[in-house]
Design an enzyme around this catalytic site. Sequence first.
Site, PDB file in Angstrom:
ATOM      1  N   CYS A 139     106.792 -64.158   6.326  1.00 27.19           N
ATOM      2  CA  CYS A 139     107.950 -64.606   6.982  1.00 27.19           C
ATOM      3  C   CYS A 139     107.998 -65.852   7.248  1.00 27.19           C
ATOM      4  O   CYS A 139     109.079 -66.616   7.936  1.00 27.19           O
ATOM      5  CB  CYS A 139     108.298 -63.632   7.948  1.00 27.19           C
ATOM      6  SG  CYS A 139     108.641 -62.163   7.326  1.00 27.19           S
ATOM      7  N   THR A 168     102.486 -40.833  -3.505  1.00 30.71           N
ATOM      8  CA  THR A 168     103.106 -40.900  -4.859  1.00 30.71           C
ATOM      9  C   THR A 168     103.073 -39.580  -5.429  1.00 30.71           C
ATOM     10  O   THR A 168     102.770 -38.445  -4.840  1.00 30.71           O
ATOM     11  CB  THR A 168     102.687 -41.903  -5.795  1.00 30.71           C
ATOM     12  OG1 THR A 168     101.372 -41.551  -6.294  1.00 30.71           O
ATOM     13  CG2 THR A 168     102.442 -43.368  -4.956  1.00 30.71           C
ATOM     14  N   TYR A 226      98.572 -43.534  -3.008  1.00 26.35           N
ATOM     15  CA  TYR A 226      99.718 -43.801  -2.167  1.00 26.35           C
ATOM     16  C   TYR A 226     100.277 -45.026  -2.179  1.00 26.35           C
ATOM     17  O   TYR A 226      99.571 -45.961  -3.032  1.00 26.35           O
ATOM     18  CB  TYR A 226      98.967 -43.706  -0.558  1.00 26.35           C
ATOM     19  CG  TYR A 226      98.356 -42.299   0.018  1.00 26.35           C
ATOM     20  CD1 TYR A 226      99.015 -41.685   1.068  1.00 26.35           C
ATOM     21  CD2 TYR A 226      97.270 -41.863  -0.636  1.00 26.35           C
ATOM     22  CE1 TYR A 226      98.601 -40.441   1.519  1.00 26.35           C
ATOM     23  CE2 TYR A 226      96.695 -40.528  -0.162  1.00 26.35           C
ATOM     24  CZ  TYR A 226      97.326 -39.784   0.817  1.00 26.35           C
ATOM     25  OH  TYR A 226      97.068 -38.643   1.285  1.00 26.35           O
TER      26      TYR A 226
END
Length: 555
Positions: A43, A281, A287
């Site tokens: 970011c 998942t 995961y």
Amino acid sequence: MTKIVIVGGVAGGASAAARARRLSEDAQIIMFERGEHVSFANCGLPYHIGGDIQDRSKLLLQTPQSFLARFNVDVRVMSEVVAIDRAAKSVTVRNQLDGTQYQESYDVLLLSPGAAPITPPIPGLDNPLTHSLRNIPDMDRIIQSLQSRQVKHATVVGGGFIGLEMMEAFHQLGIQTTLLELGEQVMAPVDREMAGFAHHTIREQGVDLRLNTALSSVEYVAEQGQLLLSLSSNQQLQAEQLQTDLLIMAIGVRPETALAEQAGLQLGETGGIWVNSQMQTSDPAIYAVGDAVEERDFVTDTPSLVPLAGPANRQGRMAADNMLGRNQHYQGTQGTAICKIFDLAIASTGRNEKQLRAAGTHYQKVYVHTASHASYYPGAETVSFKLLFEPETGKILGAQAAGKDGVDKRIDIIAVAQRAGMTVEQLQHLELTYAPPFGSAKDVINQAAFVAHNLMVGDSHAIHLDEIDSLSDDQLLLDVRNPGELDSQGFIDGAINIPVDQLRERMDELPKDKEIIIYCQVGLRGNVAYRQLVNRGYKARNLLGGYRTYRFATA
């Protein structure tokens, strides 16, 4: 001993690795990252390009060496996981430096591949002057382009967060900048009238903002070191040509799901990796977290894609808990976000009006424009605030705000209130800090809740800006501002002007057989006028948000 293999670092993967080690000193944790940086502040990349963050090393949050020293995590950079063998519980890893491959087994696997910039099928995009921005190497290439040649003009395609931040970075560097947006507004999370504040600020800074404009082709003119862009819009009969020295493609991202698809994992309705509330998942041993996964929207409980760092961090932490036998559930994403656009901030949380309308949700909206702190104390700035709610229950559906000060505070308050299940009625009773330098005795949030509650209990009857331009002969438009404001601020054609302080004495000038549509600058005096009129037997409605909302809706 549990062996945890993590694919991808940055927000989700790195958070999961650190949390897993804090929970278990015995677990074996291996993290693969196909790039050279395992944990960086993505970011912050535009702010380094623009010069706000001077030190590049500040963006590097963890290195393989620091991860090993602090968390005893085996971090392998320049290592891409290219296949998953679910039956054997192993992954195939390609060394990016020499091309060799090997297998690594796992007990539990975490996928955190992120999202990749969308590259549209526009002819000519593959050239040395066109860039996207996702990681540190992308940032370095953009900086190298700026340093190695004279860039007088830059073009940014896309009015999302990265596009807006890159626009400001170039402007800050003294580079003439054009921002192209295919839609009718920048910043899709907010509605059109709230984006109008951004449009006004962008143009005020001298940026060439072009809405409803598409980039149709790019021609690289090598001898001049420039690009020739072909642009098209609904207003143009033929394509327009634009010369530029640098092109940034920032039209959005899509989840990276190729690895999951190849492994036969289920994808969701929106195209992200399907996960349950425990971040598992369709394979219980695998995961997934972050920008690649399909999340549940907190407000509507519908599938959504929200590529934000906050949700990715929380998901990584919860996935680590569950991989090590705990029982944590992710409780949905609100999409709370904020963007700096020069000296303006625009923020939102929850659903916007476009989304609510598309989902067929019954909603009501209110606007207030009021001071960030006591208006008599120096430095007060206007906060323009929009609140969306269910009129029957008062459930908070979403909020948006724009202004130069205090925007983050108000949206954060609504984000907390929404997650806590508070209603509009309860927002009236929030007791927020007040001293003249910091707030008001009636905060922006309180005032919005008062207006909303008035609608819910029938103390006011509203009209909105999208209805103003289609009034019937049975309606009369009344401007209750002072005459000087009409000259300085503008006005809506066809309105008669009676200042609110003269209304009681001049009410007989208004016909009782028509509905009086009242507006003032921000809606407050309009409400005073509304109550005067209805208490005297007139039919009336007040334009919520007043002329300020109406004017910026078309900016």
